[in-house]
Every structure is written in structure tokens, then in C-alpha cells.
Design an enzyme around this catalytic site. Sequence first.
Site, PDB file in Angstrom:
ATOM      1  N   MET A  15     -19.521 -41.524 -35.396  1.00  0.00           N
ATOM      2  CA  MET A  15     -18.074 -41.705 -35.362  1.00  0.00           C
ATOM      3  C   MET A  15     -17.724 -43.165 -35.127  1.00  0.00           C
ATOM      4  O   MET A  15     -16.777 -43.697 -35.713  1.00  0.00           O
ATOM      5  CB  MET A  15     -17.448 -40.817 -34.286  1.00  0.00           C
ATOM      6  N   ASN A 124      -9.060 -33.799 -31.647  1.00  0.00           N
ATOM      7  CA  ASN A 124      -9.300 -33.892 -33.087  1.00  0.00           C
ATOM      8  C   ASN A 124      -8.304 -34.880 -33.683  1.00  0.00           C
ATOM      9  O   ASN A 124      -7.118 -34.857 -33.344  1.00  0.00           O
ATOM     10  CB  ASN A 124      -9.140 -32.516 -33.739  1.00  0.00           C
ATOM     11  N   HIS A 152     -20.135 -26.815 -36.265  1.00  0.00           N
ATOM     12  CA  HIS A 152     -20.373 -28.248 -36.274  1.00  0.00           C
ATOM     13  C   HIS A 152     -21.848 -28.547 -36.525  1.00  0.00           C
ATOM     14  O   HIS A 152     -22.693 -27.654 -36.480  1.00  0.00           O
ATOM     15  CB  HIS A 152     -19.954 -28.882 -34.935  1.00  0.00           C
ATOM     16  N   HIS A 153     -22.131 -29.806 -36.762  1.00  0.00           N
ATOM     17  CA  HIS A 153     -23.501 -30.267 -36.962  1.00  0.00           C
ATOM     18  C   HIS A 153     -24.331 -30.037 -35.702  1.00  0.00           C
ATOM     19  O   HIS A 153     -23.799 -29.895 -34.591  1.00  0.00           O
ATOM     20  CB  HIS A 153     -23.499 -31.754 -37.329  1.00  0.00           C
ATOM     21  N   LYS A 156     -23.988 -32.155 -32.224  1.00  0.00           N
ATOM     22  CA  LYS A 156     -22.792 -32.158 -31.372  1.00  0.00           C
ATOM     23  C   LYS A 156     -23.173 -31.680 -29.973  1.00  0.00           C
ATOM     24  O   LYS A 156     -23.845 -30.657 -29.814  1.00  0.00           O
ATOM     25  CB  LYS A 156     -21.700 -31.271 -31.956  1.00  0.00           C
TER      26      LYS A 156
END
Length: 262
Positions: A15, A124, A152-153, A156
Site C-alpha cells: 500500500m 477503506n 483478502h490476500h 493481510k
Amino acid sequence: MPQIRILVSGAAGKMGQAVIAAVAAEPDMLLVGGLDEQAAIKSIPLPGGRSMPLFTDTVEALDKTKPNVVIDFSTAKAVLPLARAVFGRGIHMVSGTTGLTQDDLGEIDKLAKAGRAGAFVASNFAIGAIVMMHLAKTAARYFDYAEIIEEHHQTKIDAPSGTALTTAQMMAAERGKPFITPAHLGEQPSRGLEKTGISIHSVRIPGIVARQEVIFGAAGQTLSIRHEAISRECYMPGVILAAREVAKHTGLVFGLDKLLSL
């Protein structure tokens, strides 16, 4: 108008890298540095042949780069120490780090007000996800049963996601009472984490960025509201919006919906 000086916390993460690319493309913003305790390099290359310094020490990063806004995508345990240093210098902060408790948010609000700075926190930053949450809140008035599936991946850290927890809280607040949980099922592990009568099921697997589906049920019908993030680019318009708006506030603003007039 002077450019907004941006320091990115969590700069070495996925991110953080997406934030760096997005900020670098904005003419009214200037990347002045990155902060990451795990950084193994001293600088990050930027478009146009320049680079920005990368720090492992918060105080050094803030004092040497003198940002107007810190954009944070780090870890929950790192946020409060960062907030103390940031707001102690009257700097504004935008954070998308999840896993923060209500006590954490209260402390952030207190610190920001003491420093006469703005704090913006959201679970978010994807516009579509915020609209999904808003629609789920609206639908909550009309149904007694609801469940959330969030995916999610595999890397996470938290489960359930901050988005799922926030969605459940918004739905229950709009309804004014908990949803109904099928009583005969009892507390079974396969039912997920129960919040306000809503079972939240978390999936962590490669190949997924982020998905969330809210399912409502009533006699003879169901309603599903679903959002999927295809890439991390979807979060960037919200992050950029928050970075531009945070200086207009003192204290904590929670949720991107506040900036979208939802």
C-alpha cells in the site's frame, strides 16, 4: 499555492508503494520522504529521475523532511507512537491502517486536538467500498438477518477486516438493534465472528486483493451487495482526497463517507 509536503509511513509495503506512485502524480503534492522500520534501503526512486529519502526512525524522518501531512499504512501497533510524534509537531495525518480499537481512535483524537492538527482515519479508501457500506446501512432498516463474507490476500494481518467490522457497526446503528442470529446454531466455529448479530466470515487466500459481500435475508428473498477491489489503485483517489482535506479539520474524522457527503 505551495505544494502539500507528504511523508509516507509504511513506505516499503504494497500500500505504501501504491501511495507513493499516486502522490508522485499529483502536481499539488510533493513527496518528501518515506518511513518504514523494515526498510533495507536509504532512498526510493521517483518518476523524473529523482528520489526521496527512506527512514527507519520516526523522529528523524519528521524533523528532516518537515511534512505537512503523513500518510500512514503501517501496522496497528505502530500507529499510536507515530501519532504522538506527528501531532506533537502539529502535523496532519491520514491513516488507512486497520486493526485500531476504539481506545486507539480516542487517543488519536485527543492527540490531534492537543496538536491542533487534523487526523483522518478510514477502514477503506475505495469509493466503491464506501458506497457499498452506505447501501448496506440503508438496507439494514428493512431486514432482520444479515451476514458478511470478506475476502483478502493471504498476507493481510487482521481478520475480520476493518471494513467488515465498520460495515457491521454501521448496519446495527442504522437498524437501532442487533440483527437476529439463528439461535439453534449456537456458537459454532464455522459461523465466523459474530458482531451485532451479524456473522462475519473471513477468507485469506492468494489471488485476491479485497472483496466484501453483505447478504440480507427475509422470507422468500435475499439481497446481496458486493464490492471487489481489482487492484490497489482503487484506494488512491480516496487517499489523495483525504490528504487534501485533512488540514481543514482539527481532531479525528473517521470514515471516507464524511468527505463524500453520504
